[in-house]
Design a protein around this motif. Structure first.
Motif, PDB file in Angstrom:
ATOM      1  N   ALA A 127      64.268  46.355  24.345  1.00  0.00           N
ATOM      2  CA  ALA A 127      63.531  45.098  24.264  1.00  0.00           C
ATOM      3  C   ALA A 127      62.061  45.421  24.117  1.00  0.00           C
ATOM      4  O   ALA A 127      61.543  46.353  24.759  1.00  0.00           O
ATOM      5  CB  ALA A 127      63.780  44.241  25.515  1.00  0.00           C
ATOM      6  N   HIS A 128      61.380  44.659  23.268  1.00  0.00           N
ATOM      7  CA  HIS A 128      59.961  44.910  22.994  1.00  0.00           C
ATOM      8  C   HIS A 128      59.289  43.572  22.717  1.00  0.00           C
ATOM      9  O   HIS A 128      59.916  42.646  22.192  1.00  0.00           O
ATOM     10  CB  HIS A 128      59.822  45.847  21.777  1.00  0.00           C
ATOM     11  CG  HIS A 128      58.392  46.112  21.409  1.00  0.00           C
ATOM     12  ND1 HIS A 128      57.566  46.909  22.160  1.00  0.00           N
ATOM     13  CD2 HIS A 128      57.645  45.664  20.357  1.00  0.00           C
ATOM     14  CE1 HIS A 128      56.367  46.956  21.579  1.00  0.00           C
ATOM     15  NE2 HIS A 128      56.389  46.206  20.497  1.00  0.00           N
ATOM     16  N   MET A 129      58.000  43.467  23.092  1.00  0.00           N
ATOM     17  CA  MET A 129      57.263  42.242  22.803  1.00  0.00           C
ATOM     18  C   MET A 129      55.913  42.582  22.208  1.00  0.00           C
ATOM     19  O   MET A 129      55.378  43.672  22.424  1.00  0.00           O
ATOM     20  CB  MET A 129      57.101  41.389  24.070  1.00  0.00           C
ATOM     21  CG  MET A 129      56.223  41.985  25.127  1.00  0.00           C
ATOM     22  SD  MET A 129      55.857  40.811  26.466  1.00  0.00           S
ATOM     23  CE  MET A 129      57.477  40.445  27.059  1.00  0.00           C
ATOM     24  N   GLU A 130      55.379  41.623  21.441  1.00  0.00           N
ATOM     25  CA  GLU A 130      54.092  41.816  20.789  1.00  0.00           C
ATOM     26  C   GLU A 130      53.477  40.454  20.512  1.00  0.00           C
ATOM     27  O   GLU A 130      54.193  39.441  20.456  1.00  0.00           O
ATOM     28  CB  GLU A 130      54.268  42.610  19.480  1.00  0.00           C
ATOM     29  CG  GLU A 130      52.975  43.088  18.867  1.00  0.00           C
ATOM     30  CD  GLU A 130      52.203  44.009  19.790  1.00  0.00           C
ATOM     31  OE1 GLU A 130      51.319  43.492  20.492  1.00  0.00           O
ATOM     32  OE2 GLU A 130      52.508  45.215  19.820  1.00  0.00           O
ATOM     33  N   ALA A 138      48.914  40.082  33.427  1.00  0.00           N
ATOM     34  CA  ALA A 138      48.552  40.870  34.604  1.00  0.00           C
ATOM     35  C   ALA A 138      47.215  41.573  34.402  1.00  0.00           C
ATOM     36  O   ALA A 138      46.388  41.650  35.329  1.00  0.00           O
ATOM     37  CB  ALA A 138      49.653  41.891  34.905  1.00  0.00           C
ATOM     38  N   LEU A 139      46.976  42.077  33.191  1.00  0.00           N
ATOM     39  CA  LEU A 139      45.712  42.756  32.889  1.00  0.00           C
ATOM     40  C   LEU A 139      44.537  41.795  33.000  1.00  0.00           C
ATOM     41  O   LEU A 139      43.512  42.100  33.629  1.00  0.00           O
ATOM     42  CB  LEU A 139      45.794  43.359  31.494  1.00  0.00           C
ATOM     43  CG  LEU A 139      44.546  44.123  31.006  1.00  0.00           C
ATOM     44  CD1 LEU A 139      44.373  45.400  31.816  1.00  0.00           C
ATOM     45  CD2 LEU A 139      44.664  44.449  29.521  1.00  0.00           C
ATOM     46  N   ASP A 140      44.682  40.608  32.387  1.00  0.00           N
ATOM     47  CA  ASP A 140      43.587  39.623  32.439  1.00  0.00           C
ATOM     48  C   ASP A 140      43.337  39.161  33.869  1.00  0.00           C
ATOM     49  O   ASP A 140      42.175  38.969  34.275  1.00  0.00           O
ATOM     50  CB  ASP A 140      43.934  38.418  31.554  1.00  0.00           C
ATOM     51  CG  ASP A 140      43.959  38.797  30.081  1.00  0.00           C
ATOM     52  OD1 ASP A 140      43.424  39.863  29.737  1.00  0.00           O
ATOM     53  OD2 ASP A 140      44.532  38.016  29.276  1.00  0.00           O
ATOM     54  N   ASP A 141      44.406  38.977  34.629  1.00  0.00           N
ATOM     55  CA  ASP A 141      44.240  38.530  36.015  1.00  0.00           C
ATOM     56  C   ASP A 141      43.512  39.588  36.846  1.00  0.00           C
ATOM     57  O   ASP A 141      42.626  39.259  37.647  1.00  0.00           O
ATOM     58  CB  ASP A 141      45.614  38.228  36.616  1.00  0.00           C
ATOM     59  CG  ASP A 141      45.518  37.766  38.055  1.00  0.00           C
ATOM     60  OD1 ASP A 141      45.004  36.654  38.288  1.00  0.00           O
ATOM     61  OD2 ASP A 141      45.970  38.502  38.947  1.00  0.00           O
ATOM     62  N   PHE A 142      43.864  40.857  36.650  1.00  0.00           N
ATOM     63  CA  PHE A 142      43.214  41.944  37.414  1.00  0.00           C
ATOM     64  C   PHE A 142      41.737  42.026  37.067  1.00  0.00           C
ATOM     65  O   PHE A 142      40.878  42.107  37.950  1.00  0.00           O
ATOM     66  CB  PHE A 142      43.918  43.271  37.117  1.00  0.00           C
ATOM     67  CG  PHE A 142      43.419  44.424  37.936  1.00  0.00           C
ATOM     68  CD1 PHE A 142      43.991  44.726  39.159  1.00  0.00           C
ATOM     69  CD2 PHE A 142      42.353  45.209  37.501  1.00  0.00           C
ATOM     70  CE1 PHE A 142      43.528  45.786  39.917  1.00  0.00           C
ATOM     71  CE2 PHE A 142      41.887  46.261  38.255  1.00  0.00           C
ATOM     72  CZ  PHE A 142      42.482  46.550  39.469  1.00  0.00           C
ATOM     73  N   ALA A 172      53.723  45.317  35.155  1.00  0.00           N
ATOM     74  CA  ALA A 172      54.235  44.004  34.753  1.00  0.00           C
ATOM     75  C   ALA A 172      55.273  44.142  33.635  1.00  0.00           C
ATOM     76  O   ALA A 172      56.291  43.440  33.630  1.00  0.00           O
ATOM     77  CB  ALA A 172      53.098  43.094  34.301  1.00  0.00           C
ATOM     78  N   MET A 173      55.036  45.069  32.708  1.00  0.00           N
ATOM     79  CA  MET A 173      55.989  45.271  31.629  1.00  0.00           C
ATOM     80  C   MET A 173      57.276  45.890  32.149  1.00  0.00           C
ATOM     81  O   MET A 173      58.383  45.538  31.697  1.00  0.00           O
ATOM     82  CB  MET A 173      55.375  46.149  30.534  1.00  0.00           C
ATOM     83  CG  MET A 173      54.205  45.507  29.812  1.00  0.00           C
ATOM     84  SD  MET A 173      54.617  43.902  29.099  1.00  0.00           S
ATOM     85  CE  MET A 173      55.862  44.371  27.918  1.00  0.00           C
ATOM     86  N   LEU A 230      64.933  41.619  32.701  1.00  0.00           N
ATOM     87  CA  LEU A 230      65.783  41.424  31.534  1.00  0.00           C
ATOM     88  C   LEU A 230      67.105  42.174  31.694  1.00  0.00           C
ATOM     89  O   LEU A 230      68.173  41.663  31.323  1.00  0.00           O
ATOM     90  CB  LEU A 230      65.043  41.891  30.279  1.00  0.00           C
ATOM     91  CG  LEU A 230      65.707  41.580  28.935  1.00  0.00           C
ATOM     92  CD1 LEU A 230      65.832  40.075  28.737  1.00  0.00           C
ATOM     93  CD2 LEU A 230      64.885  42.185  27.792  1.00  0.00           C
ATOM     94  N   HIS A 231      67.045  43.377  32.269  1.00  0.00           N
ATOM     95  CA  HIS A 231      68.280  44.131  32.476  1.00  0.00           C
ATOM     96  C   HIS A 231      69.158  43.454  33.525  1.00  0.00           C
ATOM     97  O   HIS A 231      70.376  43.350  33.360  1.00  0.00           O
ATOM     98  CB  HIS A 231      67.946  45.564  32.914  1.00  0.00           C
ATOM     99  CG  HIS A 231      69.162  46.406  33.161  1.00  0.00           C
ATOM    100  ND1 HIS A 231      69.698  46.579  34.420  1.00  0.00           N
ATOM    101  CD2 HIS A 231      69.964  47.109  32.308  1.00  0.00           C
ATOM    102  CE1 HIS A 231      70.764  47.350  34.340  1.00  0.00           C
ATOM    103  NE2 HIS A 231      70.948  47.693  33.076  1.00  0.00           N
TER     104      HIS A 231
END
Length: 543
Positions: A7-10, A193-197, A222-223, A230-231
């Motif tokens: 699984a991958h997202m972009e 998560a990056l933006d929140d940190f 987070a990823m 998902l699993h």
């Protein structure tokens, strides 16, 4: 299904590559081609010249609808999301006053979210095996539900999903939008998560600092959490592993055993879920049966009460019938006296006017009696019809084809499941329509009594007197049949019941009850068809 998950997202922007020194980049920092959102949609639709990496096979992609039902709707929705106007605070440098202004979303803001779910099954295998294709589609539906719930929980919009059959492995693309904020960073777990940190630590998260590295670890954590969720929710249910053999450092034999064990665990989980659902269904059926049994008990009590009311009503009707018969006899006597008086008055010429007046009076009375006779004939026909309808009701309820339902807002007869498979049910139902509501309760009592007697007699196991009982009931109902054609159905019905009576005592009791009912019906039929001769009326029926 054996293997491990993929699984991958972009996310993608309307502009595509970033602009550096006045020139738009065609390659991202991660080495991938810098696609625009429009190019991504064209590639998913298999627009010519937009998917040169995929050989043409003629297999069209399958669209799973979300808020968009086609690629054109997805393009329009993305155009609206990528050009949304946002409000931001503004401070005038000269006056120092603050205000709120609106501007369109930047072209390089990522406004299209995509994720891809790939299975360890080739497209050729899935197309050749319908069972394997059904399994793959089940995985895709679970993945679609998982991603749709996650995107909507993050405040986004699940647009659509697309399944491709023309590449080596069967896979599905999912698309998300945010028409309110424009940016889809909140739909991407890692970037959110990056933006929140970095928002919490502000300017201290500069490149090269420890906080900057911690923000990148927050992105990775987070990823990993997304992959784990998902699993757990999708891939583990079909036997796919979370990691491949290289990550776990397994030999090929160990990896094959791990895949088999995961597949067996998935099948066991499915079997357990089916077993739980089956037990839950059985519990529901048992509760429903208990509820129906209580309802039947309540209806039986209501039927007993209505039976008592019907008995009182029957006695009242018998009393009124006796009074009507006496009135008919008196009327016939008066008619004879009037005829004699008319014959004497004709000899007197001077009283002609008086005789004419008396004749007119007699004519009026005769017409009134004729109307009463017609009404009584109609009543007789109605009673005969109701009797036949009541007998049909007894047959239907005794045979289990109908029940009397008083629990609904409109009480009445209701057919059972057995009636739908009985070829005689339409004729019986047509006959039952003329039965009054009170007769239905009586029919329920009679059919229940006969059914109980028949069941008890069958349990005794005695068959020594069936021929004698059949002859006795046939003789009794033959007399009733001769009295009225309406009793033919009763006679045939009684013959069918006596075939199953075997107990001597029960047979005698049933015969006594049937004889009483037969005598009472014959009495009513004779009273209806009684003819009394009277002057000027010939043989016309009075009662």
């Amino acid at each position: 299904m054996q293997g491990y998950q993929f699984a991958h997202m972009e996310t993608w922007s309307r502009q595509g590559g970033a602009v550096q020194n006045g020139r738009q980049e065609t390659v991202r920092r991660n080495g991938q081609r810098s696609w625009s959102a429009q190019q991504i949609i064209d590639e998913a639709e298999r627009v010519p010249d937009a998917c040169e990496h995929v050989p043409y096979t003629g297999r069209k992609p399958l669209v799973l609808e979300g808020t968009c039902r086609s690629f054109d709707e997805l393009r329009k929705a993305h155009e609206a999301a990528s050009t949304v106007k946002l409000s931001f605070p503004y401070r005038d440098k000269k006056t120092g006053k603050t205000s709120t202004r609106r501007r369109q979303l930047r072209a390089d803001t990522h406004s299209l979210y995509t994720s891809v779910i790939s299975l360890p099954v080739t497209a050729e295998e899935a197309l050749a095996d319908p069972e394997k294709m059904r399994e793959c589609m089940s995985v895709f539906r679970m993945a679609k539900t998982f991603e749709q719930s996650r995107i909507e929980a993050a405040g986004g919009e699940f647009a659509m999903a697309v399944i491709h059959y023309d590449e080596h492995h069967l896979h599905m693309h999912l698309y998300g939008l945010d028409r309110v904020r424009g940016s889809v960073n909140a739909l991407h777990p890692g970037r959110a998560a990056l933006d929140d940190f970095r928002k919490r630590h502000g300017a201290r998260c500069k490149r090269g600092t420890d906080l900057f590295q911690q923000s990148k670890r927050a992105y990775c954590d987070a990823m990993r959490e997304w992959q784990g969720d998902l699993h757990r929710e999708v891939f583990s249910k079909v036997g796919l592993l979370r990691y491949g053999p290289k990550r776990e450092r397994l030999t090929r034999s160990d990896y094959m055993r791990a895949m088999q064990a995961a597949e067996e665990r998935a099948r066991t989980a499915v079997d357990l879920e089916d077993s739980r659902n089956h037990r839950k269904a059985l519990s529901g059926i048992a509760a429903l049966l208990d509820e129906r049994e209580a309802d039947i008990d309540a209806r039986e009590g209501d039927l007993d009460a209505r039976e008592a009311q019907l008995t009182d009503l029957t006695a009242s009707l018998d009393e009124r019938s006796e009074k009507l018969r006496e009135a008919a006899e008196k009327t016939a006597l008066e008619a004879k006296e009037t005829a004699a008086a008319t014959a004497g008055l004709t000899a007197r010429e001077g009283a002609l006017n008086v005789r004419e007046a008396q004749a007119a009076d007699r004519e009026a009375k005769v017409q009134c009696r004729e109307e009463k006779v017609d009404e009584r004939d109609k009543l007789s026909m109605k009673r005969a019809t109701e009797l036949d309808a009541s007998l049909a009701t007894v047959e239907a309820m005794t045979a289990g084809l109908a029940v009397y339902d008083e629990t609904s807002t409109s009480p009445g007869m209701r057919s059972t499941a057995a009636a739908r498979n009985d070829s005689a049910w339409p004729d019986i139902m047509a006959r039952m329509k003329a039965a009054p509501a009170a007769a239905w309760a009586t029919a329920g009592r009679i059919s229940r009594s006969l059914s109980e007697a028949r069941a008890k007699a069958a349990a005794d196991g005695l068959a020594d007197a069936r021929a004698s009982a059949r002859k006795e009931l046939r003789d009794a109902f033959e007399a009733v049949r001769k009295a009225s054609d309406a009793f033919g159905a009763v006679h045939q019905f009684a013959l069918q019941i006596i075939d199953r009576l075997t107990g001597k005592d029960d047979r005698a009791t049933a015969r006594q009850n049937l004889e009483e009912l037969t005598k009472k019906a014959v009495k009513e039929t004779v009273a209806v068809h009684a003819r009394v001769p009277r002057a000027g009326l010939g043989d016309e029926a009075i009662e």
